[in-house]
Design a protein around this motif. Structure first.
Motif, PDB file in Angstrom:
ATOM      1  N   ASP A   1       6.767   1.526   5.352  1.00  0.00           N
ATOM      2  CA  ASP A   1       5.637   0.628   5.620  1.00  0.00           C
ATOM      3  C   ASP A   1       4.677   0.660   4.422  1.00  0.00           C
ATOM      4  O   ASP A   1       4.010   1.673   4.195  1.00  0.00           O
TER       5      ASP A   1
ATOM      6  N   HIS B   1       7.244  -6.678   2.763  1.00  0.00           N
ATOM      7  CA  HIS B   1       6.878  -5.652   3.746  1.00  0.00           C
ATOM      8  C   HIS B   1       7.945  -5.609   4.831  1.00  0.00           C
ATOM      9  O   HIS B   1       8.547  -6.640   5.139  1.00  0.00           O
TER      10      HIS B   1
ATOM     11  N   HIS C   1       0.814  -1.226   0.000  1.00  0.00           N
ATOM     12  CA  HIS C   1       0.000   0.000   0.000  1.00  0.00           C
ATOM     13  C   HIS C   1       0.846   1.274   0.000  1.00  0.00           C
ATOM     14  O   HIS C   1       1.991   1.268   0.457  1.00  0.00           O
TER      15      HIS C   1
HETATM   16 ZN   LIG Z   1       1.842  -1.787   5.875  1.00  0.00          ZN
END
Ligand SMILES: [Zn+2]
Length: 444
Positions: A113, A222, A102
């Motif tokens: 992140d 991630h 994302h």
């Molecule tokens: Zn994340």
């Protein structure tokens, strides 16, 4: 050795961290792009806050789309505002392996992140396109528009739309300014009515929801957001499953009164709530799972009044839903007994319930093969439970998922101090590529 395995071996031959190697892998360019995206924020002084369906969202989608096209992909923005790119396989229209994460953030976020996963995926598609590898499936990168739920208070809106589990009732959610999700979609140029899960297959093509038969699986890289890789001295790990979480709003009710009231006449809601907090911590720790009381509100919250009511939150996470539910039953019973002994009442409302999601064994094996190739280590990579939620949780409703975790300094995340090293990004990019190539080999 086939072209594919030769490429995988070549990708695995460079786990040392010399500057030339890091540069060759494109890690520095990935990190430079993370820096570039970090500038799109609604907060001043270099702090990052970038939320769903805003000008900043539009701007980072445009940048990501440009990078996707440079990597050889055709691009589009789906009806949920997710930025997508596609590299066709050996024939057009094949099912796709999705690669994603994302681009939205929490307030005062770090710059990696989610973002690092999107940019790693784009870099890997670029490499595979440049190598001209014969692909038995298409590759698609999805940059999800909302994972954190910062603006509308509900996480995973982008990935739920892709998975076909978007609830039309969510269109009535509002942000802090009272703007509904429905109006925000319209203002972003999207049709909110295109988001609901469609049963007619013709409708699927126009909506964000993807059909399972059009997908091969989903891989996400991630940052770990935990200390285990750093403690183990490993740059990369595999996710076993994403923890299921249940959240509860708990209200303890006693009797408010003057602070001169003797102890044997009191029904102090805060004293009871304090015992509940330590009861929760003790019970969860003994059972080997995670519980957090992060919110506490005391009424009337005055220095000379015995607290008459306390509201507290509970967030409970475990690798297995049955462990989590068993521990909740235990906490619930102990909490009720404790309150009744103090002449207090307790009431509980469940506010969230997401099942644990297991990563698919064959995709996990591909990620493990990728890590072994990239680190040139025969050792089995570290297997980690993800205690944080990720887009993969939602995507798992429509296709198999697996995740690659990348070491981050001190396990710090959702904070400006979030940090990854170029060497770790280099080896992660190699591993992600090698994981995809091992799936290519398996499917060829
Ligand atoms: Zn994340």
């Amino acid at each position: 050795m086939t072209a594919v395995t030769a490429a995988a071996a070549a990708a695995g031959a460079n786990h040392d961290a010399s500057p030339a190697v890091i540069d060759r892998t494109g890690a520095l360019s990935i990190l430079a792009r993370c820096d570039e995206l970090a500038a799109y924020s609604t907060l001043p002084n270099g702090l990052i806050r970038r939320v769903y369906l805003t000008d900043e969202h539009r701007a980072v989608n445009a940048l990501a789309a440009g990078w996707m096209r440079e990597a050889g992909m055709t691009t589009w923005q789906d009806p949920a505002g997710n930025q997508c790119g596609r590299l066709e396989g050996r024939t057009p229209g094949l099912p796709a392996l999705l690669l994603g994460s994302h681009l939205d953030t929490v307030p005062s976020a770090g710059r990696y992140d989610g973002i690092l996963g999107v940019l790693t995926a784009i870099a890997v598609v670029d490499r595979i396109n440049t190598l001209g590898i014969d692909l038995p499936f298409a590759l698609e990168v999805v940059a999800f528009g909302d994972e954190e739920g910062t603006r509308f208070g509900r996480a995973l809106l982008g990935s739920r739309a892709l998975a076909g589990t978007f609830d039309p009732a969510w269109l009535d959610l509002t942000d802090d300014d009272g703007i509904t999700l429905r109006d925000a979609y319209s203002a972003f140029g999207l049709d909110p009515d295109a988001l609901a899960p469609a049963t007619d297959s013709a409708l699927f093509r126009g909506a964000a929801a993807r059909r399972p038969e059009d997908l091969v699986g989903y891989l996400e890289a991630h940052i770990e957001q935990g200390p285990y890789l750093e403690e183990a001295g490993q740059p990369l790990g595999i996710v076993s499953s994403i923890a299921g979480a249940r959240r509860f709003a708990i209200t303890v009710t006693g009797v408010a009164g003057h602070s001169g009231t003797p102890f044997d006449r009191r029904h102090d809601a805060l004293a009871g709530a304090a015992e509940i907090v330590t009861l929760i911590e003790r019970t969860a720790r003994d059972a080997g799972l995670i519980a957090t009381v992060g919110h506490l509100e005391v009424f009337p919250n005055a220095v000379n009044v015995i607290p008459g009511r306390v509201d507290l939150s509970l967030d409970l996470r475990a690798a297995s839903d049955s462990d989590r539910d068993r521990v909740w039953t235990e906490i619930d019973a102990a909490m009720t007994a404790l309150c009744s002994a103090r002449g207090l009442t307790v009431s509980v409302t469940q506010t969230h319930n997401a099942p644990a999601v297991a990563c698919a064994p064959h995709l996990r094996a591909a990620v493990a093969a990728g890590i072994r190739a990239a680190t040139a280590s025969p050792a089995e990579p570290l297997l980690l439970l993800s205690r944080a939620g990720h887009d993969g949780m939602a995507v798992a409703d429509v296709t198999d998922i697996a995740m690659l975790f990348i070491r981050c300094r001190g396990g710090v995340s959702h904070h400006p101090d979030e940090h990854v090293t170029p060497a770790d990004v280099a080896v992660a990019t190699d591993a992600f590529e090698a994981a995809i190539l091992s799936l290519v080999t398996a499917a060829s």
